[in-house]
Write a protein that holds these residues in place. Sequence first.
Motif, mmCIF file in Angstrom:
data_model
loop_
_atom_site.group_PDB
_atom_site.id
_atom_site.type_symbol
_atom_site.label_atom_id
_atom_site.label_comp_id
_atom_site.label_asym_id
_atom_site.label_seq_id
_atom_site.Cartn_x
_atom_site.Cartn_y
_atom_site.Cartn_z
ATOM 1 N N ARG A 1 -2.204 -11.282 -17.800
ATOM 2 C CA ARG A 1 -1.544 -10.859 -16.573
ATOM 3 C C ARG A 1 -2.531 -10.517 -15.438
ATOM 4 N N LYS A 2 -3.766 -10.286 -15.776
ATOM 5 C CA LYS A 2 -4.749 -9.969 -14.737
ATOM 6 C C LYS A 2 -5.020 -11.171 -13.838
ATOM 7 N N THR A 3 -4.795 -12.380 -14.346
ATOM 8 C CA THR A 3 -5.147 -13.576 -13.573
ATOM 9 C C THR A 3 -4.046 -14.619 -13.490
ATOM 10 N N ILE B 1 5.842 -9.765 4.607
ATOM 11 C CA ILE B 1 6.492 -8.491 4.907
ATOM 12 C C ILE B 1 5.426 -7.465 5.271
ATOM 13 N N TYR B 2 5.613 -6.806 6.416
ATOM 14 C CA TYR B 2 4.714 -5.743 6.852
ATOM 15 C C TYR B 2 5.551 -4.485 7.084
ATOM 16 N N ILE B 3 5.321 -3.468 6.285
ATOM 17 C CA ILE B 3 6.022 -2.192 6.449
ATOM 18 C C ILE B 3 4.995 -1.078 6.349
ATOM 19 N N ARG B 4 4.719 -0.469 7.493
ATOM 20 C CA ARG B 4 3.686 0.548 7.594
ATOM 21 C C ARG B 4 2.377 0.013 7.005
ATOM 22 N N GLY B 5 1.805 0.656 6.001
ATOM 23 C CA GLY B 5 0.531 0.183 5.462
ATOM 24 C C GLY B 5 0.665 -0.858 4.369
ATOM 25 N N LEU B 6 1.903 -1.300 4.114
ATOM 26 C CA LEU B 6 2.161 -2.246 3.031
ATOM 27 C C LEU B 6 2.310 -3.663 3.576
ATOM 28 N N HIS B 7 1.584 -4.607 3.003
ATOM 29 C CA HIS B 7 1.674 -6.020 3.370
ATOM 30 C C HIS B 7 1.959 -6.826 2.115
ATOM 31 N N ILE B 8 3.101 -7.523 2.101
ATOM 32 C CA ILE B 8 3.485 -8.367 0.973
ATOM 33 C C ILE B 8 3.385 -9.819 1.409
ATOM 34 N N ASP B 9 2.442 -10.545 0.834
ATOM 35 C CA ASP B 9 2.255 -11.966 1.114
ATOM 36 C C ASP B 9 3.107 -12.739 0.120
ATOM 37 N N ARG B 10 4.266 -13.176 0.565
ATOM 38 C CA ARG B 10 5.228 -13.791 -0.340
ATOM 39 C C ARG B 10 4.807 -15.187 -0.790
ATOM 40 N N SER B 11 4.097 -15.914 0.031
ATOM 41 C CA SER B 11 3.711 -17.277 -0.337
ATOM 42 C C SER B 11 2.639 -17.286 -1.415
ATOM 43 N N ASP B 12 1.653 -16.384 -1.301
ATOM 44 C CA ASP B 12 0.569 -16.318 -2.283
ATOM 45 C C ASP B 12 0.801 -15.248 -3.338
ATOM 46 N N ARG B 13 1.932 -14.526 -3.208
ATOM 47 C CA ARG B 13 2.286 -13.474 -4.165
ATOM 48 C C ARG B 13 1.158 -12.447 -4.301
ATOM 49 N N ARG B 14 0.771 -11.907 -3.159
ATOM 50 C CA ARG B 14 -0.284 -10.896 -3.125
ATOM 51 C C ARG B 14 0.235 -9.678 -2.366
ATOM 52 N N VAL B 15 -0.272 -8.501 -2.748
ATOM 53 C CA VAL B 15 0.148 -7.257 -2.123
ATOM 54 C C VAL B 15 -1.086 -6.502 -1.638
ATOM 55 N N PHE B 16 -1.012 -6.018 -0.404
ATOM 56 C CA PHE B 16 -2.117 -5.265 0.180
ATOM 57 C C PHE B 16 -1.599 -3.891 0.607
ATOM 58 N N VAL B 17 -2.329 -2.870 0.230
ATOM 59 C CA VAL B 17 -1.997 -1.501 0.624
ATOM 60 C C VAL B 17 -3.136 -0.990 1.487
ATOM 61 N N ASN B 18 -2.842 -0.736 2.758
ATOM 62 C CA ASN B 18 -3.871 -0.326 3.720
ATOM 63 C C ASN B 18 -5.057 -1.306 3.704
ATOM 64 N N ILE C 1 -3.338 -5.571 -7.475
ATOM 65 C CA ILE C 1 -2.853 -6.597 -8.381
ATOM 66 C C ILE C 1 -1.501 -6.195 -8.975
ATOM 67 N N PHE C 2 -0.533 -7.115 -8.886
ATOM 68 C CA PHE C 2 0.806 -6.903 -9.410
ATOM 69 C C PHE C 2 1.120 -7.932 -10.491
ATOM 70 N N THR C 3 1.892 -7.523 -11.504
ATOM 71 C CA THR C 3 2.412 -8.489 -12.469
ATOM 72 C C THR C 3 3.545 -9.271 -11.800
ATOM 73 N N THR C 4 3.985 -10.330 -12.450
ATOM 74 C CA THR C 4 5.051 -11.163 -11.893
ATOM 75 C C THR C 4 6.305 -10.350 -11.603
ATOM 76 N N LYS C 5 6.760 -9.595 -12.577
ATOM 77 C CA LYS C 5 8.008 -8.848 -12.409
ATOM 78 C C LYS C 5 7.840 -7.673 -11.448
ATOM 79 N N GLU C 6 6.689 -7.035 -11.431
ATOM 80 C CA GLU C 6 6.448 -5.965 -10.458
ATOM 81 C C GLU C 6 6.553 -6.525 -9.047
ATOM 82 N N PHE C 7 5.946 -7.683 -8.825
ATOM 83 C CA PHE C 7 6.002 -8.304 -7.495
ATOM 84 C C PHE C 7 7.452 -8.656 -7.136
ATOM 85 N N ASP C 8 8.192 -9.196 -8.102
ATOM 86 C CA ASP C 8 9.578 -9.589 -7.839
ATOM 87 C C ASP C 8 10.440 -8.385 -7.480
#
Length: 230
Positions: free
Chosen positions: A68-70, A134-151, A156-163
């Motif tokens: 799940r790490k990669t 999606i950009y909400i305050r300090g949270l950025h969700i890159d839906r195409s690459d399935r990546r999450v950025f906080v500030n 790193i998110f698992t598949t279901k966590e991201f969903d």
Amino acid sequence: MKRILIVEDEKSIAELERDYLEINGFTTYIAYAGDEGLRLALSNEYDLILLDVMLPNIDGFEVCKTIRKTKDVPIMLVTSRKEDIDKIRAFGLGADDYVVKPFSPNELIARVKAHLARYERLVAKHREQENTDIYIRGLHIDRSDRRVFVNNRETIFTTKEFDVLTFLATNPNQVFSKDHLFERIWGYDSMGEISTVTVHIRKIREKIELDPSNPEYIETIWGAGYRFKA
């Protein structure tokens, strides 16, 4: 043809899974130990992994955690361990399903097909949403690459966590029950596995909230479910 990796130390069960999968048109590969399965999973591309828990050398929980790490490949745990704590741990480590032995081969195949179809729909949908980050305050969700950025720092998110996070974030200020979330994300009735949702919400909060006990993003609405604050 879809490629399925079977990681199972009991030869009879591995061969049973292989036979039913191949009858249904899948290409299968078998590893009989945890370290061998992990090596194959990380060095090759598979469409789904059937993973036992009690394995020689490295157990299935650790194999799942490392994969799940990669990789986002669907992972189904197939095991004789049926205690709730094992199921909670499995989902917390990123497993997509938990099948208890002895199992119905036809049910196993049905679940495999369901996870593959759901994953394909998910990938297709994300390709269509390339410009819908999606950009909400300090949270950025890159839906195409399935990546999450906080500030501005990637988490790193698992598949279901991201969903789960993406579903809540794309439906802000709406309350969703645990049953609804389970059925929506996992794709079938909860069958009493409400704890799965609780585990994933806790993991998400640990990754995006400054103070998980006083969440800024995902609220608990007692007696009703969860709500994403936009």
